[in-house]
Design a protein around this motif. Structure first.
Motif, PDB file in Angstrom:
ATOM      1  N   UNK A 152       0.813  -1.220   0.000  1.00 39.11           N
ATOM      2  CA  UNK A 152       0.000   0.000   0.000  1.00 39.11           C
ATOM      3  C   UNK A 152       0.845   1.269   0.000  1.00 39.11           C
ATOM      4  N   UNK A 153       2.163   1.135   0.005  1.00 40.99           N
ATOM      5  CA  UNK A 153       3.043   2.249  -0.292  1.00 40.99           C
ATOM      6  C   UNK A 153       3.337   2.249  -1.782  1.00 40.99           C
ATOM      7  N   UNK A 162     -10.446   1.674  -3.660  1.00 37.86           N
ATOM      8  CA  UNK A 162     -11.872   1.718  -3.983  1.00 37.86           C
ATOM      9  C   UNK A 162     -12.228   0.787  -5.140  1.00 37.86           C
ATOM     10  N   UNK A 163     -11.337   0.711  -6.125  1.00 35.72           N
ATOM     11  CA  UNK A 163     -11.650  -0.027  -7.351  1.00 35.72           C
ATOM     12  C   UNK A 163     -11.010  -1.409  -7.419  1.00 35.72           C
ATOM     13  N   UNK A 164     -10.434  -1.872  -6.322  1.00 35.07           N
ATOM     14  CA  UNK A 164      -9.808  -3.198  -6.293  1.00 35.07           C
ATOM     15  C   UNK A 164      -8.781  -3.373  -7.416  1.00 35.07           C
ATOM     16  N   UNK A 165      -7.932  -2.386  -7.578  1.00 35.42           N
ATOM     17  CA  UNK A 165      -6.906  -2.477  -8.620  1.00 35.42           C
ATOM     18  C   UNK A 165      -5.500  -2.338  -8.032  1.00 35.42           C
ATOM     19  N   UNK A 166      -5.341  -2.786  -6.782  1.00 33.35           N
ATOM     20  CA  UNK A 166      -4.025  -2.806  -6.134  1.00 33.35           C
ATOM     21  C   UNK A 166      -3.238  -4.006  -6.667  1.00 33.35           C
ATOM     22  N   UNK A 167      -1.980  -3.797  -7.006  1.00 32.96           N
ATOM     23  CA  UNK A 167      -1.126  -4.886  -7.473  1.00 32.96           C
ATOM     24  C   UNK A 167      -0.568  -5.680  -6.306  1.00 32.96           C
ATOM     25  N   UNK A 168      -1.425  -6.477  -5.687  1.00 32.11           N
ATOM     26  CA  UNK A 168      -1.100  -7.146  -4.427  1.00 32.11           C
ATOM     27  C   UNK A 168      -0.934  -8.646  -4.632  1.00 32.11           C
ATOM     28  N   UNK A 169       0.002  -9.224  -3.897  1.00 31.31           N
ATOM     29  CA  UNK A 169       0.195 -10.674  -3.886  1.00 31.31           C
ATOM     30  C   UNK A 169      -0.714 -11.269  -2.811  1.00 31.31           C
ATOM     31  N   UNK A 205      -1.250  -7.071  10.536  1.00 29.09           N
ATOM     32  CA  UNK A 205      -1.221  -7.983   9.393  1.00 29.09           C
ATOM     33  C   UNK A 205      -1.230  -7.217   8.068  1.00 29.09           C
ATOM     34  N   UNK A 206      -2.031  -6.170   7.961  1.00 28.18           N
ATOM     35  CA  UNK A 206      -2.111  -5.404   6.713  1.00 28.18           C
ATOM     36  C   UNK A 206      -0.756  -4.833   6.315  1.00 28.18           C
ATOM     37  N   UNK A 207       0.053  -4.500   7.289  1.00 23.05           N
ATOM     38  CA  UNK A 207       1.371  -3.925   6.999  1.00 23.05           C
ATOM     39  C   UNK A 207       2.350  -4.942   6.429  1.00 23.05           C
ATOM     40  N   UNK A 208       2.011  -6.230   6.505  1.00 19.72           N
ATOM     41  CA  UNK A 208       2.921  -7.267   6.005  1.00 19.72           C
ATOM     42  C   UNK A 208       2.687  -7.603   4.542  1.00 19.72           C
ATOM     43  N   UNK A 209       1.627  -7.083   3.922  1.00 21.63           N
ATOM     44  CA  UNK A 209       1.252  -7.502   2.568  1.00 21.63           C
ATOM     45  C   UNK A 209       2.154  -6.858   1.528  1.00 21.63           C
ATOM     46  N   UNK A 210       2.450  -7.610   0.476  1.00 17.34           N
ATOM     47  CA  UNK A 210       3.464  -7.219  -0.484  1.00 17.34           C
ATOM     48  C   UNK A 210       2.916  -7.210  -1.917  1.00 17.34           C
ATOM     49  N   UNK A 223      -9.423  -8.420  -3.564  1.00 15.49           N
ATOM     50  CA  UNK A 223      -8.726  -8.755  -2.313  1.00 15.49           C
ATOM     51  C   UNK A 223      -9.373  -7.947  -1.180  1.00 15.49           C
ATOM     52  N   UNK A 224      -9.912  -8.646  -0.192  1.00 15.00           N
ATOM     53  CA  UNK A 224     -10.671  -7.982   0.868  1.00 15.00           C
ATOM     54  C   UNK A 224      -9.842  -7.010   1.685  1.00 15.00           C
ATOM     55  N   UNK A 225      -8.558  -7.297   1.872  1.00  8.99           N
ATOM     56  CA  UNK A 225      -7.745  -6.429   2.714  1.00  8.99           C
ATOM     57  C   UNK A 225      -7.726  -4.984   2.218  1.00  8.99           C
ATOM     58  N   UNK A 226      -7.902  -4.779   0.896  1.00  8.80           N
ATOM     59  CA  UNK A 226      -7.932  -3.413   0.366  1.00  8.80           C
ATOM     60  C   UNK A 226      -9.012  -2.577   1.051  1.00  8.80           C
ATOM     61  N   UNK A 227     -10.149  -3.205   1.337  1.00  8.82           N
ATOM     62  CA  UNK A 227     -11.262  -2.469   1.950  1.00  8.82           C
ATOM     63  C   UNK A 227     -11.008  -2.209   3.426  1.00  8.82           C
ATOM     64  N   UNK A 228     -10.326  -3.105   4.101  1.00 12.21           N
ATOM     65  CA  UNK A 228      -9.952  -2.843   5.491  1.00 12.21           C
ATOM     66  C   UNK A 228      -8.980  -1.673   5.580  1.00 12.21           C
ATOM     67  N   UNK A 229      -8.044  -1.596   4.628  1.00 12.00           N
ATOM     68  CA  UNK A 229      -7.143  -0.437   4.583  1.00 12.00           C
ATOM     69  C   UNK A 229      -7.943   0.834   4.310  1.00 12.00           C
ATOM     70  N   UNK A 230      -8.936   0.750   3.421  1.00 15.02           N
ATOM     71  CA  UNK A 230      -9.784   1.907   3.130  1.00 15.02           C
ATOM     72  C   UNK A 230     -10.473   2.414   4.395  1.00 15.02           C
ATOM     73  N   UNK A 231     -10.998   1.500   5.201  1.00 17.27           N
ATOM     74  CA  UNK A 231     -11.616   1.920   6.455  1.00 17.27           C
ATOM     75  C   UNK A 231     -10.632   2.588   7.393  1.00 17.27           C
ATOM     76  N   UNK A 232      -9.408   2.104   7.410  1.00 12.84           N
ATOM     77  CA  UNK A 232      -8.351   2.723   8.221  1.00 12.84           C
ATOM     78  C   UNK A 232      -8.055   4.128   7.704  1.00 12.84           C
TER      79      UNK A 232
END
Length: 400
Positions: A152-153, A162-169, A205-210, A223-232
Motif C-alpha cells: 500500500x506504499x 476503492x476499485x480493487x486495482x491494487x497490485x497485491x500478492x 497484518x495489513x502492513x505485512x502484505x506485499x 482482495x478484501x484487505x484493500x477495503x480494510x485499509x480503506x476503512x483505516x
C-alpha cells in the motif's frame, strides 16, 4: 443435522454448539449469520433518531418463474425454499411489495452481509470526499504513513483501494485451509487461534502484505484487505472509529430504523471488508437511497456525482484482466459496486454465501436478499438469482 436444534438447548449439545471453528459452515451458519454478536467482538452502528418511513404495497410475486441451475423452471417461492435464503425484501417504486423470512430471521434481526459491507464502505467514501475529508486520488501513505514498505506504499492511492486495482500478492481462496485467507481471518479473530502461528491483529497484518509486480490500476484483483485499509484511511481522515463514521455520515442520515453492528478484532479494528450486520429493511433503505441518486427521505445523503461515477465509470480493461469475469463476464467495478452488464442499468452489492442488494433503476426496483448458502461462492445459485431478479423486475413492470 436438524438445523432447528442448533443452539436450541441450554447448554447446547456438543454437536449442536456454534463455535469459531464451525460458524461459517452449514447448517451452523443459519444461526451464526444472525447471531454474530454472540461469537465475535463488535462495535455498534447507531440508528437514526427518526427512521425514514417505509411504505408497503403487498403484491404476489411467488409464482414468477425462471430457470434453476438444472434448466428447470422454478417459481420464486420454490427458489427461496431451496437456495438457503434467510430473507428477501423487494421494493418497487419505493414501496415494499414483498417480504419473506426464514431460519429464525425477522424484520428486526441483523444478518451478516459479508462483502456487501464493501459497497457500504465505497458509498461512504463519496460522502467523505464531498465533505472535503477524503481525497480519492491521494496516496494511501498520506493517511497511513506506516504503510510505507507494504504493497500500500509505492504509489498505491485511495482510488486503487476503492476499485480493487491494487497490485497485491494475495490469493482470496475462501476454501483454502492455509495461506493468505486463513492468515487474514486469524488476524481478524474469525478463526480459532493456531498455537503454531504467532498471534497478530488486523492492522499489523495489513502492513505485512506485499506487491505481485503488477502496476496499481492495471488489473481488477479482488482482495478484501484493500477495503480494510480503506476503512483505516477513513479513520485517519475523520479522527474517529469506522463504526462512528458510518453511523454519523451514512446510517443515521439515511434514516436507518435499527442499529447495525460490525465485527472488530482484538484491537478494535473494524472488519470493514465483510463484518457488517444489518436488518433487511435497512438494507432496503440503503438500496433505495442508491436508486434515488443518494436521496433518502428527501435528504441528499450521498452526493449525486458519486453515484453517477459508480454507474458510469470503472475500468473495463482492468475488469477484463481480472478474476471475476466468470461471475459477470461483461461487468465492471467502481467504488466497491458491481455493474452487472455494461450498457445496462442494474448494479449490485454482493457478498459470499448469498448476500445481495440488486438495484435496477430502469425498472424502479430494489431487492435485498440475505442467505446462508453452504458454499462461499456458488455461481450456479448466483446466476439463478440473477435470472430471478430480472424475472421479478419484468413481472413488476408488467403489473404496472
Amino acid at each position: 443435522m436438524n438445523s432447528r436444534r442448533i443452539m436450541a438447548a441450554f447448554p447446547p449439545a456438543a454437536n449442536e454448539q456454534v463455535t469459531l471453528a464451525n460458524w461459517r459452515q452449514h447448517p451452523f451458519s443459519e444461526w451464526a449469520f444472525r447471531n454474530v454478536r454472540e461469537l465475535l467482538p463488535t462495535a455498534n452502528i447507531a440508528r437514526a433518531p427518526e427512521p425514514a418511513p417505509l411504505s408497503f404495497a403487498p403484491g404476489y410475486l411467488e409464482d414468477i418463474s425462471f430457470a434453476n441451475p438444472r434448466g428447470e423452471t422454478v417459481s420464486v417461492a420454490e427458489a427461496l425454499r431451496t437456495s438457503h435464503t434467510d430473507g428477501i425484501v423487494v421494493s418497487h417504486r419505493g414501496r415494499i411489495v414483498s417480504e419473506w423470512y426464514a431460519h429464525g430471521l425477522t424484520p428486526e434481526t441483523p444478518h451478516l452481509i459479508f462483502s456487501v459491507s464493501k459497497s457500504v464502505a465505497g458509498t461512504l467514501g463519496g460522502i467523505l470526499a464531498d465533505l472535503g475529508k477524503l481525497d480519492p486520488d491521494a496516496p494511501v501513505v498520506s493517511y497511513i504513513p506506516e504503510m510505507e514498505g507494504s504493497v500500500y506504499g509505492g504509489g498505491c492511492t485511495v482510488r486503487h483501494l476503492l476499485d480493487m486495482s491494487v497490485g497485491i500478492r494475495f490469493d482470496e481462496d475462501y476454501m483454502a485451509r492455509d495461506g493468505d485467507v486463513m492468515n487474514y481471518r486469524r488476524s481478524t479473530g474469525w478463526e480459532p487461534p493456531d498455537p503454531s502461528v504467532p498471534a497478530t491483529n488486523l492492522r499489523d497484518y495489513l502492513k505485512t502484505l506485499r506487491p505481485n509486480g503488477t502496476p496499481h490500476g492495471h488489473t481488477f484483483h479482488y482482495v478484501s484487505t484493500n477495503t480494510d485499509v480503506l476503512g483505516w484511511v477513513y479513520e485517519r481522515a475523520c479522527g474517529i472509529s469506522y463504526a462512528k463514521i458510518l453511523s454519523q455520515y451514512l446510517w443515521q442520515p439515511m434514516g436507518a430504523e435499527h442499529d447495525a453492528y460490525i465485527a472488530v478484532d482484538s484491537h478494535g479494528a473494524a472488519r470493514v471488508a465483510g463484518g457488517i450486520c444489518a436488518t433487511l429493511r435497512d438494507l432496503t433503505r440503503f438500496g433505495e437511497m442508491m436508486r434515488n441518486h443518494g436521496v433518502s427521505n428527501g435528504r441528499q445523503v450521498v452526493p449525486n456525482w458519486w453515484i453517477d461515477d459508480i454507474r458510469r465509470n470503472g475500468n473495463a480493461e482492468a475488469w477484463s484482466r481480472g478474476d471475476l469475469t466468470k461471475v459477470f463476464p461483461n461487468g465492471n467495478y467502481r467504488s466497491k459496486w458491481y455493474t452487472i452488464e455494461r450498457g445496462e442499468t442494474p448494479f449490485a452489492a454482493v457478498g459470499i454465501h448469498g448476500q445481495w442488494i440488486y438495484i435496477d433503476p430502469a425498472n424502479e426496483m430494489v431487492i435485498a436478499r440475505v442467505s446462508s448458502q453452504p458454499l462461499p461462492l456458488d455461481l450456479d445459485l448466483d446466476h439463478m438469482w440473477l435470472r430471478g431478479y430480472r424475472a421479478i423486475a419484468a413481472g413488476l413492470s408488467g403489473e404496472s
